[in-house]
Design an enzyme around this catalytic site. Sequence first.
Site, short mmCIF file in Angstrom:
data_model
loop_
_atom_site.label_atom_id
_atom_site.label_comp_id
_atom_site.label_asym_id
_atom_site.label_seq_id
_atom_site.Cartn_x
_atom_site.Cartn_y
_atom_site.Cartn_z
N CYS A 134 20.12 -18.29 29.25
CA CYS A 134 19.27 -17.33 28.55
C CYS A 134 20.11 -16.12 28.13
O CYS A 134 21.08 -15.75 28.81
CB CYS A 134 18.12 -16.87 29.46
SG CYS A 134 16.95 -15.76 28.61
N HIS A 181 16.14 -18.82 34.32
CA HIS A 181 16.02 -17.80 35.38
C HIS A 181 14.57 -17.39 35.52
O HIS A 181 13.83 -17.34 34.54
CB HIS A 181 16.90 -16.59 35.07
CG HIS A 181 16.45 -15.81 33.87
ND1 HIS A 181 15.76 -14.62 33.96
CD2 HIS A 181 16.57 -16.06 32.54
CE1 HIS A 181 15.49 -14.17 32.74
NE2 HIS A 181 15.96 -15.03 31.87
CO CO Z 1 15.26 -15.24 29.96
#
Ligand code: CO
Length: 217
Positions: free
Chosen positions: A48, A104
Amino acid sequence: MNEDQMIELYQSLLAGNRIWVDTKLKENANFFHELAKGQNPPVLWIGCADSRVPANEITNTKPGEVFVHRNLANMVVHTDINMLSVLDFAVTQLGVKHVIVCGHYNCGGINAALSSTHFGLIDNWLRNIKDVYRLHQEELDAIKEPEGRSRRLVELNVIEQVYNLSKTSAVQNAWDENKPLMIHGWVYDVANGIIKDLMVSRKNNSKMADIYKFDFE
Ligand code: CO
């Protein structure tokens, strides 16, 4: 933030760079000389874009060890020419041995996808996450507590992205050529720094639905 503060912030990044260079040279006078020779990273990281999840730092690896692609919510989208190009380069040119999709907990992209808010352009990206929700709707709807539901969607999204990764031409070609290539799904917990292995690793297409398999004969 006023303009002076803005400039100060920007300058502090350049100042930070000089501190980092000095630190690295003190540790190893040849640090940059060695890196300048080229890269041979054994790992591709698809993570990410979140600023709290820096691939090298959280895996205690050095520059040169991890090839990195990051986007909103660590997605493997079949029409994303950026991700596909990074993947193809990593697998066919660099010969990476592992591709890791790392999500995450507390992911803004996941939480945005869980909401009904209309954000604009990114709605088109977040819709890929809503598709993951629909695939696992029964399980997710049964989790009444919002944080628990978000955490499970983070995990399920990683699992689906690993599956998407396995379907790509780059990965299927490598497996067909018997190249040693494993793909994995991880989740990082920003609240304690620990990475959880979701145990969805693959090293061939044996668990893939037939409809996605290429006939290489
Ligand atoms: Co993220």
